[in-house]
Every structure is written in structure tokens, then in C-alpha cells.
Scaffold this motif. Structure first.
Motif, PDB file in Angstrom:
ATOM      1  N   ASP A 244       0.821  -1.211   0.000  1.00 19.42           N
ATOM      2  CA  ASP A 244       0.000   0.000   0.000  1.00 19.42           C
ATOM      3  C   ASP A 244       0.856   1.263   0.000  1.00 19.42           C
ATOM      4  O   ASP A 244       0.451   2.296   0.518  1.00 19.42           O
ATOM      5  N   PHE A 245       2.049   1.160  -0.579  1.00 17.73           N
ATOM      6  CA  PHE A 245       2.952   2.307  -0.688  1.00 17.73           C
ATOM      7  C   PHE A 245       3.909   2.086  -1.844  1.00 17.73           C
ATOM      8  O   PHE A 245       4.047   0.973  -2.365  1.00 17.73           O
TER       9      PHE A 245
ATOM     10  N   ASN B 214      -0.808  10.977  -5.988  1.00 20.78           N
ATOM     11  CA  ASN B 214      -0.588   9.529  -6.024  1.00 20.78           C
ATOM     12  C   ASN B 214       0.471   9.103  -7.039  1.00 20.78           C
ATOM     13  O   ASN B 214       0.581   7.919  -7.343  1.00 20.78           O
ATOM     14  N   ALA B 215       1.269  10.028  -7.568  1.00 18.89           N
ATOM     15  CA  ALA B 215       2.245   9.671  -8.597  1.00 18.89           C
ATOM     16  C   ALA B 215       3.522  10.491  -8.445  1.00 18.89           C
ATOM     17  O   ALA B 215       3.465  11.711  -8.242  1.00 18.89           O
TER      18      ALA B 215
ATOM     19  N   GLY C  76       6.247   5.818 -10.114  1.00 22.34           N
ATOM     20  CA  GLY C  76       5.798   5.080  -8.947  1.00 22.34           C
ATOM     21  C   GLY C  76       4.646   5.795  -8.269  1.00 22.34           C
ATOM     22  O   GLY C  76       4.526   7.017  -8.362  1.00 22.34           O
ATOM     23  N   GLY C  77       3.804   5.033  -7.580  1.00 22.24           N
ATOM     24  CA  GLY C  77       2.695   5.661  -6.880  1.00 22.24           C
ATOM     25  C   GLY C  77       1.663   4.653  -6.427  1.00 22.24           C
ATOM     26  O   GLY C  77       1.962   3.462  -6.232  1.00 22.24           O
TER      27      GLY C  77
ATOM     28  N   VAL D 183       5.199   7.412  -1.202  1.00 20.27           N
ATOM     29  CA  VAL D 183       3.783   7.675  -1.477  1.00 20.27           C
ATOM     30  C   VAL D 183       2.961   6.616  -0.756  1.00 20.27           C
ATOM     31  O   VAL D 183       3.151   5.416  -0.987  1.00 20.27           O
ATOM     32  N   MET D 184       2.053   7.057   0.120  1.00 15.44           N
ATOM     33  CA  MET D 184       1.245   6.132   0.921  1.00 15.44           C
ATOM     34  C   MET D 184      -0.222   6.204   0.522  1.00 15.44           C
ATOM     35  O   MET D 184      -0.728   7.288   0.201  1.00 15.44           O
TER      36      MET D 184
END
Length: 271
Positions: free
Chosen positions: A41-42, A71-72, A133-134, A226-227
């Protein structure tokens, strides 16, 4: 012996050899290394801050990792000028999307957009290797890696840049569990299920070892975490979670997605 004597080259001989060709190379490799690792979840996206050309260090602080949305996060490596220009154009398209749809673009859509942008320039490509990533729409961490002409795939981890040949085998062993065998009766290894604290340790170890072995990597390390929304931050912000010498700050939200992004900084060797 005079029969085999070499005659001095004349202007006529040089002309007969063909015209002199002058080539122009618009690209340069500015070194550095980037990597990304996806969790349950990250996602963790990291890059060093050294920018060099050959044996010359141009600057000791050049960003290679950029926050695109809540989120990215995008990491770029290769020709620094192309990288900055490409990030600028990606952010511009994301802004257009938000104005048109009143929401941020999902991660998988950003990956597809980047692929289209890179492939559209395939005859004069951006000399940039990208890692995105995200957090996906289902809340899972994801990493997408791209080559300069747009070929891409989703992975659990990826490294790129000058020290890729040093870092990627280490990630293959620690993230994909290559050449590892579980204990008898133990659960099988599943890539992408490592805890955040372990992933951060692997990132630091990757860049520390790369700095020792490669002259184009060093000076500083920037790690973006990013969480997923609602996820606890105790394993990142809790007392004693970060190693000595690491600084952390939470980046402001760019929209209403709810995901949280943290920036962790650490010094690397400067020689």
C-alpha cells in the motif's frame, strides 16, 4: 627497396579518400541513478543528486525525482536537459486533464500517457529513462519503468542510470527473492509484500554501495514515499524508524485524492 617506399600523403590522396564528415550529437549522459520499489500500500521512488559529465561534476544538487500528483511520482535519468523538459510537459498535460475532468489522473493513465509522449518522439527521442511510482486506484503500490521510446511495463522494482548494473541485481535478490529458497514449511516468497522500514533500508544500502563503486553517483539522496490514503505512518514517522542523518518532511497535497507523500533526504559521499 625503393620499389616499396611509402610516398608522403598529398592533398590529392586526402581528397580521394572522401569528404570530411562533421557530426553533431545533441545528447549527453549526465550520470546519476534512480530506483523505485512498490509495496502493498505504498511506493518508494529515489534518486541521487549528482549531475556530471565524464569526470566533471556539474552540480551536486540536481533533482531527478518529481511529484506529479498526490498519487504519482516520476523519476528521470539520462540527459538532464531532456529530463527537465519532459517533466515540464508531463505536468502540463496533467494540469489540462485536471481542468477538463476536475480530478487527478489515475496512475495507470499517467503511465499510458507517458508511453504515448515518448513514442511520439521516437525519431528524435527524449534521451531519458523514466520510472513512475505511486498508488493505483485499488490502493496498491505500483511501479512502471520506461525506455526512451516508450516501451513500458509494471514491475515490483526497477533501477536505472549509471549504477543500474550494480543496483538491479541487488533488488532482484532482495525484492524478487532471486536465488533464495524459503525454509522447509515456510510460506513462499511474494514480491511486493516487504514492510516499509525494510524497503527504506534497501534503498539506502543500494545508493550507499553504488556511491562507493561508481563515480557518477553521490552527494545526496532523495527518497519519495507515497502512501495510500488512510494508511498508518507509524512505520515512517515513529520514533527510531529513520536512521541517523535522515531528514523527513511531508509534501503538501496537490488535490483531493487523499494519498500522502513524504520526502526523505540523506547525505551521500561527495568524493
Amino acid at each position: 627497396m625503393a620499389l616499396y617506399a611509402e610516398h608522403p600523403a598529398s592533398a590529392h590522396d586526402a581528397h580521394a579518400a572522401g569528404p570530411t564528415q562533421h557530426a553533431f550529437n545533441p545528447y549527453s549522459d549526465n550520470g546519476g541513478t534512480i530506483l523505485a520499489i512498490a509495496g502493498k500500500d505504498f511506493s518508494v521512488i529515489a534518486g541521487d543528486t549528482r549531475q556530471s559529465e565524464g569526470y566533471s561534476i556539474q552540480t551536486r544538487y540536481a533533482r531527478k525525482v518529481w511529484q506529479l500528483t498526490d498519487n504519482a511520482v516520476l523519476a528521470t535519468n539520462g540527459f538532464a536537459a531532456d529530463g527537465k523538459n519532459f517533466v515540464k510537459r508531463v505536468k502540463q498535460r496533467l494540469e489540462w486533464y485536471q481542468h477538463a475532468h476536475h480530478k487527478q489522473m489515475p496512475l495507470r493513465a499517467i503511465a499510458r500517457m507517458i508511453q504515448t509522449m515518448l513514442y511520439g518522439r521516437r525519431f528524435f527521442p527524449y534521451y531519458v529513462y523514466n520510472i513512475l511510482g505511486g498508488i493505483e486506484e485499488d490502493g496498491s503500490g505500483a511501479v512502471y519503468s520506461f525506455d526512451p521510446v516508450g516501451s513500458y511495463e509494471r514491475e515490483a522494482c526497477r533501477a536505472a542510470g549509471a549504477a543500474q548494473s550494480l543496483v538491479q541485481p541487488f533488488l532482484d535478490n532482495q525484492i524478487y527473492f532471486k536465488n533464495q529458497v524459503p525454509e522447509p514449511g515456510a510460506a513462499p516468497f511474494i514480491p511486493g509484500n516487504l514492510p516499509l522500514s525494510t524497503v527504506l533500508g534497501l534503498v539506502v544500502d543500494s545508493f550507499t554501495s553504488a556511491t562507493e563503486r561508481h563515480i557518477e553517483v553521490g552527494d545526496g539522496l532523495e527518497v519519495f514515499v507515497v502512501m495510500n490514503k488512510g494508511r498508518t505512518t507509524d512505520d515512517l514517522l515513529g520514533e527510531g524508524q529513520l536512521a541517523e542523518g535522515m531528514e523527513i518532511e511531508e509534501l503538501g497535497a496537490l488535490g483531493e485524492g487523499g494519498e500522502r507523500t513524504f520526502l526523505v533526504k540523506r547525505a551521500l559521499k561527495r568524493d
